[in-house]
Design an enzyme around this catalytic site. Structure first.
Site, PDB file in Angstrom:
ATOM      1  N   LYS A  53     -13.649 -59.808  21.968  1.00 52.01           N
ATOM      2  CA  LYS A  53     -13.585 -61.264  21.770  1.00 52.01           C
ATOM      3  C   LYS A  53     -13.377 -61.970  23.096  1.00 52.01           C
ATOM      4  CE  LYS A  53     -11.594 -60.575  17.280  1.00 52.01           C
ATOM      5  NZ  LYS A  53     -10.310 -60.162  16.707  1.00 52.01           N
ATOM      6  N   GLN A  97      -4.682 -61.340  14.351  1.00 51.11           N
ATOM      7  CA  GLN A  97      -5.322 -60.044  14.129  1.00 51.11           C
ATOM      8  C   GLN A  97      -4.628 -59.295  12.979  1.00 51.11           C
ATOM      9  OE1 GLN A  97      -7.986 -59.038  16.049  1.00 51.11           O
ATOM     10  NE2 GLN A  97      -8.150 -57.103  14.983  1.00 51.11           N
ATOM     11  N   ASP A 120     -11.258 -67.813  11.414  1.00 51.45           N
ATOM     12  CA  ASP A 120     -11.483 -66.598  10.613  1.00 51.45           C
ATOM     13  C   ASP A 120     -11.960 -66.958   9.206  1.00 51.45           C
ATOM     14  OD1 ASP A 120     -11.161 -63.978  11.562  1.00 51.45           O
ATOM     15  OD2 ASP A 120      -8.973 -64.132  11.581  1.00 51.45           O
TER      16      ASP A 120
HETATM   17  N1  LIG Z   1      -7.946 -61.712  11.705  1.00 52.22           N
HETATM   18  C1  LIG Z   1      -8.872 -60.759  11.827  1.00 52.22           C
HETATM   19  N2  LIG Z   1     -10.177 -61.098  11.917  1.00 52.22           N
HETATM   20  C2  LIG Z   1     -11.137 -60.140  12.045  1.00 52.22           C
HETATM   21  O1  LIG Z   1     -12.342 -60.457  12.109  1.00 52.22           O
HETATM   22  C3  LIG Z   1     -10.733 -58.764  12.100  1.00 52.22           C
HETATM   23  C4  LIG Z   1      -9.367 -58.470  12.006  1.00 52.22           C
HETATM   24  N3  LIG Z   1      -8.462 -59.468  11.858  1.00 52.22           N
HETATM   25  N4  LIG Z   1      -8.947 -57.185  12.023  1.00 52.22           N
HETATM   26  C5  LIG Z   1      -9.893 -56.091  12.230  1.00 52.22           C
HETATM   27  C6  LIG Z   1     -11.288 -56.411  11.729  1.00 52.22           C
HETATM   28  C7  LIG Z   1     -12.389 -55.561  12.326  1.00 52.22           C
HETATM   29  N5  LIG Z   1     -13.178 -56.454  13.162  1.00 52.22           N
HETATM   30  C8  LIG Z   1     -14.179 -56.076  14.052  1.00 52.22           C
HETATM   31  C9  LIG Z   1     -14.748 -56.957  14.933  1.00 52.22           C
HETATM   32  C10 LIG Z   1     -15.686 -56.550  15.857  1.00 52.22           C
HETATM   33  C11 LIG Z   1     -16.075 -55.246  15.934  1.00 52.22           C
HETATM   34  C12 LIG Z   1     -17.063 -54.833  16.974  1.00 52.22           C
HETATM   35  O2  LIG Z   1     -17.272 -55.530  17.948  1.00 52.22           O
HETATM   36  N6  LIG Z   1     -17.712 -53.682  16.816  1.00 52.22           N
HETATM   37  C13 LIG Z   1     -18.714 -53.201  17.747  1.00 52.22           C
HETATM   38  C14 LIG Z   1     -18.169 -52.301  18.831  1.00 52.22           C
HETATM   39  C15 LIG Z   1     -16.927 -51.532  18.471  1.00 52.22           C
HETATM   40  C16 LIG Z   1     -16.496 -50.493  19.490  1.00 52.22           C
HETATM   41  O3  LIG Z   1     -17.278 -50.141  20.382  1.00 52.22           O
HETATM   42  O4  LIG Z   1     -15.369 -50.031  19.354  1.00 52.22           O
HETATM   43  C17 LIG Z   1     -19.808 -52.494  16.949  1.00 52.22           C
HETATM   44  O5  LIG Z   1     -19.621 -52.218  15.765  1.00 52.22           O
HETATM   45  O6  LIG Z   1     -20.863 -52.250  17.539  1.00 52.22           O
HETATM   46  C18 LIG Z   1     -15.551 -54.353  15.038  1.00 52.22           C
HETATM   47  C19 LIG Z   1     -14.625 -54.762  14.096  1.00 52.22           C
HETATM   48  C20 LIG Z   1     -12.690 -57.703  13.046  1.00 52.22           C
HETATM   49  N7  LIG Z   1     -11.652 -57.742  12.236  1.00 52.22           N
END
Ligand SMILES: Nc1nc(=O)c2c([nH]1)NC[C@@H]1CN(c3ccc(C(=O)N[C@@H](CCC(=O)O)C(=O)O)cc3)C=[N+]21
Ligand SMILES: NC(=O)C1=CN([C@@H]2O[C@H](COP(=O)(O)OP(=O)(O)OC[C@H]3O[C@@H](n4cnc5c(N)ncnc54)[C@H](OP(=O)(O)O)[C@@H]3O)[C@@H](O)[C@H]2O)C=CC1
Ligand SMILES: [Mg+2]
Length: 287
Positions: A53, A97, A120
């Protein structure tokens, strides 16, 4: 059939490009969009998302403020921090988060965020607005899924969408978005969960199957029909590797489209978070 890969990384870059002129326009009016992320504790997976982010904010010219708090932070201290951010005019988006440490009351904390800064889209005010078809902020992951389908010109209208998972942050809001009488929606929806009898019977009926269960590789080839569109929301750490809820190898030869993990829905979540933050800053101009 060999499935076409849906490239979430590429689409997320396109979306962030499209946001740049909007950010420039805001900055010219002395209004730099700002996003505050609160991370309680040091969950390593959360650290990765928070870093992604921050990177996205930096590339786009969005001010990013990180509050990294010890896992022993009290409910009151967290509520006070949210008060402060609610009242800070430089901040247009507040993200706490999840999951939070067990001693904190997740609902109370989410309800405390000003709904007009709830990028969110988890506040009940925003979920209610979403449900009645008049949303302000759409939850980022469901919105990312809808946007991926649209940009690959995959029709949603009149299709049978089967969602595995009924969480308040993915499955439920996504079902409410796709059932609306609206563009990129108008689907017939089935929601499956651990109380579903005969899961395969439902998943095999899907035109579009969305896996958001948090159960590594649970969607196997036997659970799907030839030609189905498969969207994998799952992000699971298995032996230090990221795997989705879909057993990619047994599904890829049967599906028409499929999202990979990583590089599918994950990057879209970040892009839509940026879109919500920009939208929030724009709203302060137009009221
Ligand atoms: N308040 C809150 N809002 C959220 O939106 C929230 C949260 N809590 N808690 C956890 C989950 C999970 N989540 C992700 C966001 C981006 C990737 C992301 O960027 N993934 C990439 C790379 C991951 C990597 O390389 O480790 C991909 O899938 O290609 C993954 C998971 C948002 N979440
Ligand atoms: N790509 C991204 O940006 C994001 C990815 N995620 C990932 O998506 C996944 C889901 O997240 P989230 O919605 O928060 O998860 P939750 O754990 O909150 O919810 C999971 C849901 O799936 C259901 N479920 C679990 N196992 C099965 C099964 N075997 N059969 C049928 N239903 C099942 C549960 O049913 P019940 O309600 O009965 O328990 C529950 O409704 C996780 O892997 C998470 O990491 C999450 C957010 C963003
Ligand atoms: Mg959850």
């Amino acid at each position: 059939m060999k499935a076409t890969l849906i490239d979430g990384k590429k689409v997320s870059q396109e979306i962030r490009e499209e946001l740049k002129p909007r950010v420039q326009n805001l900055i010219q009016q002395d209004l730099k969009p700002g996003l505050a992320v609160i991370l309680v504790g040091d969950d390593p997976a959360s650290q990765v998302y928070v870093r992604n982010k921050e990177k996205a904010c930096e590339k786009l010219g969005v001010y990013s403020l990180k509050h990294q708090l010890p896992s022993t932070t009290s409910q009151n201290d967290l509520l006070h921090l949210i008060d402060e951010l609610n009242n800070n005019p430089a901040i247009h988006g507040i993200l706490v988060q999840l999951p939070l440490p067990k001693h904190l009351d997740e609902k109370k904390i989410l309800y405390h965020i000003n709904p007009l800064k709830d990028v969110d889209g988890f506040h009940p005010y925003n979920l209610g607005r979403l449900m009645i078809g008049d949303p302000i902020f759409l939850p980022c992951t469901p919105w990312g899924v809808q946007e991926l389908l649209s940009r690959y010109q995959i029709d949603i209208s009149r299709k049978h969408v089967v969602i595995v998972g009924r969480s308040n942050i993915v499955g439920k809001p996504l079902s409410m978005m796709l059932v609306q009488k609206a563009k990129a929606a108008n689907a017939t929806i089935t929601i499956c969960h651990t109380g579903t009898e005969n899961l395969a019977q439902h998943t095999q009926m899907a035109d579009i199957l969305i896996a958001a269960a948090g159960s590594p590789k649970m969607i196997t080839g036997e659970l799907i029909r030839e030609g189905v569109v498969v969207i994998d929301v799952g992000i699971n750490k298995v032996e230090d590797k990221l795997v989705g809820d879909v057993d990619f190898d047994s599904v890829v030869d049967k599906a028409s489209f499929i999202t990979p993990v990583p590089g599918g829905v994950g990057p879209m979540t970040i892009a839509m978070l940026m879109a919500n933050t920009v939208k929030s800053a724009e709203r302060t101009l137009h009221g």
